[in-house]
Structures are given as C-alpha cells and as structure tokens.
Write an enzyme that holds these catalytic residues in place. Structure first.
Site, PDB file in Angstrom:
ATOM      1  CB  SER A 264      61.410  31.847  36.333  1.00 34.51           C
ATOM      2  OG  SER A 264      60.698  31.155  35.399  1.00 34.51           O
TER       3      SER A 264
ATOM      4  CE  LYS B  30      62.253  27.675  36.172  1.00 34.45           C
ATOM      5  NZ  LYS B  30      62.499  28.558  34.202  1.00 34.45           N
TER       6      LYS B  30
ATOM      7  CE1 TYR C  95      59.829  25.166  36.917  1.00 36.17           C
ATOM      8  CE2 TYR C  95      57.795  24.119  34.948  1.00 36.17           C
ATOM      9  CZ  TYR C  95      58.856  25.010  35.547  1.00 36.17           C
ATOM     10  OH  TYR C  95      59.351  26.289  34.548  1.00 36.17           O
TER      11      TYR C  95
ATOM     12  CE1 TYR D 169      62.813  33.831  32.524  1.00 39.36           C
ATOM     13  CE2 TYR D 169      62.334  35.644  33.294  1.00 39.36           C
ATOM     14  CZ  TYR D 169      62.018  34.672  33.191  1.00 39.36           C
ATOM     15  OH  TYR D 169      61.060  34.100  34.241  1.00 39.36           O
TER      16      TYR D 169
ATOM     17  CB  VAL E 107      55.956  34.588  33.225  1.00 36.89           C
ATOM     18  CG1 VAL E 107      57.055  34.733  32.865  1.00 36.89           C
ATOM     19  CG2 VAL E 107      55.653  33.300  34.752  1.00 36.89           C
TER      20      VAL E 107
HETATM   21  N1  GLN Z   1      55.080  28.331  35.163  1.00 31.48           N
HETATM   22  C1  GLN Z   1      55.966  29.027  33.666  1.00 31.48           C
HETATM   23  C2  GLN Z   1      57.113  27.909  32.724  1.00 31.48           C
HETATM   24  O1  GLN Z   1      57.577  26.864  33.373  1.00 31.48           O
HETATM   25  C3  GLN Z   1      56.773  30.348  33.727  1.00 31.48           C
HETATM   26  C4  GLN Z   1      57.840  30.467  34.590  1.00 31.48           C
HETATM   27  C5  GLN Z   1      59.093  31.559  34.711  1.00 31.48           C
HETATM   28  O2  GLN Z   1      58.662  32.104  35.824  1.00 31.48           O
HETATM   29  N2  GLN Z   1      59.671  31.829  33.269  1.00 31.48           N
HETATM   30  O3  GLN Z   1      56.769  28.291  31.850  1.00 31.48           O
END
Ligand code: GLN
Length: 340
Positions: free
Chosen positions: A83, A86, A208, A260, A278
């Site tokens: 993530s 992003k 993505y 988050y 993650v």
């Molecule tokens: N690639 C995963 C997803 O899109 C996790 C992305 C993240 O780091 N939260 O669910």
C-alpha cells in the site's frame, strides 16, 4: 561528467561519510537494538509469499534533504511495497490530469473503515480517498498510456525517479494477489457500476496488483519519503519525481488517511504524513528535513508494522518532528545526521 557533477558527487560522498559517524546513526543503532526485542504482531499471511517473511527482519533508514543516508539493520532486504505505492500513484494521477479532474474521481475524506472495504461515497459516487483500495484502484485507472505495457512502464519509471534506481516486480506476489484479489475485483466492479472506472478495468486492476508487488528496501522507502519532503525532488539524484505543486495534496491524504484505522492516533502522536503496507514497510515524511523508512514484517491489529510504529514514535519524540508541535525545528534531523 562535468566538473560540477564531480563536485556534487564529492559532496554526497562527504555527506555519507559524515552520516556514518553521526549522532543520528548512534541513535538509530540504539533504537534498533531496543526495538529488535519487541515480539508482538503477526506477519501477513493472506498469500503464502508474504507469510514466508522472517519476523526478525528489521531495517531502519533515514535520508536527509542534503542526501545523507543513516541506516541500521536489514536495510538491503527487499520486500513488496504494497500500500505504500498508493501515494505515488495518486501523485501520478495528479501530474497527469491535474487536481480538479482527479478530485472528480477520488475524494480526500478519511473513512475509519477497513482499507479494503467494498464501498464508495454514495453521495458523490467517488471512493473516499486514495489511500484505501477503492481510491487506489481508481488512481491506478488514471495511469496514462495506450496499453498495459506502456502504462506499466510509466509506473516503473515514476518509482525509479523516487527511489533513484530501477525497480522490479515480484512476479510470485503479483500472480498471487491477482488470483486471490476477489475483494479488489468487487471494489473495481462497484466503481465501474457507478461510472467511476474506465472500461479497461481488468488492465487497471493488474496495474494495481503490480504496483503492490514492486520490490523495495527500507532505504528506498526513506528515499521516497525524502523526495516528498523535498518538494518532489529526489535529494540523492536531483531528479524530479512529482510536480512540486502536487506534493502537498499527496502529503495531506497521507497525513489524514495513511495509516489504516490508526491514522487519527498516528497524526495525534507522531504528527507526520506516512504510509504503511502489509509487507511491513512504513515511510514517514519530515517535510523540509528528510524521510524515514522502516521495514519489519510483524503487524499490529490495524495492519501497521509494530517495530515501524515504535521507531517512528521514538524518532518524532527524540527530534521533535511532530508537525503541529509549534516547536519543531526545521533542521533538527539534518543537524543530527552530521558528525558530532
Ligand atoms: N495488496 C493488498 C491488497 O490490495 C494489500 C495492500 C496493503 O498493503 N494494504 O489488498
């Protein structure tokens, strides 16, 4: 190479040498030793490739705006950016289409809901913000290019400018994410239903999944963060990665939505724009000073790296980095990286 290039390289070499023996380096050593003992958290296991990460991996890197690099631990261990991609892709969308057009497609409101919620803002039909999956997929849809190869090239080229080196994709992680990404596919179809995603939905979903699977190190994260701290110019290579005018938009959503479900607590305690992933990475931006990159796979209940959060908390306290403290010095981190 011109004489001027030579002088710049020499300056960077001296800066590196200073950083090796600096008070900041000493502080990072101490912090690393202390936090390596933390045992809480769990390594992400939604795909087998991530579950294989070793819980003891721990890299801590700081890059300052004068190009100094201070780091300790597993700073060369590669992991997938997830993530943390992003904000970079949101920046690409801004650079390509401008703020007004991007705001029509993606909002800037925190949600308090899980990052992968199958949800858009029903009033505006937009995803809430670019740091949750819906907003990130919408931003990936805006990556320019005639087809998948050209768009992937644009993505990797932007990441190269941020990190200062050619980046690659972990093929196994990409394939697993794509095969198991039913939730992300549901989010994409929901947005398509609202007319907020182009007909090239499958291609954008692939982009993505590919952006999430880009391999980086903690030093790369610190360099990306330092680039954002430096008006979009990579302080080590001097290359522009994002238009300066758009940096504030990226940092604003990182500040309010980057961590988050603990984004509010993070803004309150650490007070820096940041993004976590993650795989266990966190990058934090210290505007006008530098970037922090941490990698440690065990995650807390919100999905943030346990040691990463602890390291950023300790550094913000130690160097008075909280942006809203009213007392933060604009050069504290940079001074501390110099030899005492
Ligand atoms: N690639 C995963 C997803 O899109 C996790 C992305 C993240 O780091 N939260 O669910």
């Amino acid at each position: 190479m011109t004489a001027n290039d030579g002088a710049v390289q020499l300056d960077r070499l001296i800066a590196r040498f200073q950083a090796v023996a600096s008070p900041l380096r000493q502080q990072l050593d101490e912090l690393h030793g202390e936090l390596a003992r933390l045992t809480g958290g769990a390594v992400a296991d939604y795909i087998p490739e991530l579950a294989r990460a070793r819980p003891e991996w721990f890299g801590l890197s700081v890059v300052t705006l004068d190009g100094q690099v201070c780091e300790v631990g597993d700073t060369q261990q590669a992991f997938t950016i997830q993530s943390i991609s992003k904000p970079l892709v949101y920046g690409m969308a801004l650079d390509h289409l401008g703020l007004d057009e991007v705001l029509r497609r993606v909002g800037v409101e925190p949600t308090g809901d899980p990052f992968n919620a199958v949800m858009v803002d029903e009033r505006s039909c937009r995803p809430h913000n670019p740091m949750v999956n819906a907003g990130a997929i919408a931003a990936s849809d805006l990556i320019p290019g005639a087809g998948p190869t050209e768009r992937l090239h644009a993505l990797l080229e932007t990441f190269r400018r941020y990190t200062g080196r050619a980046v690659t994709i972990d093929g196994a992680v990409f394939t697993s994410e794509r095969e198991t990404g039913h939730r992300n596919r549901a989010i994409a179809h929901l947005m398509r239903n609202f007319g907020m995603l182009s007909p090239r939905l499958e291609e954008s979903l692939d982009l993505y999944f590919q952006q999430c699977a880009i391999l980086v190190t903690s030093r790369d994260l610190a360099t990306i963060a330092a680039t954002l701290a430096n008006g979009g110019v990579n302080p080590v290579t001097g290359e522009q990665a994002i238009a300066t005018a758009h940096v504030r938009h990226v940092l604003s959503v990182m500040y309010s939505c980057g961590m988050y479900d603990s984004a509010g607590e993070w803004a309150f305690e650490v007070g820096l724009p940041a993004k976590s992933g993650v795989a266990g990475g966190i990058m934090a931006v210290v505007p006008g000073q530098g970037g922090i990159g941490v990698f440690s796979p065990p995650l807390d209940r919100s999905g943030n790296s346990v040691r990463g959060v602890a390291a950023c908390r300790a550094l913000t306290r130690r160097y008075d980095l909280h942006l809203l403290s009213g007392t933060s010095r604009s050069t504290g981190l940079r001074d501390a990286a110099r030899r005492g």
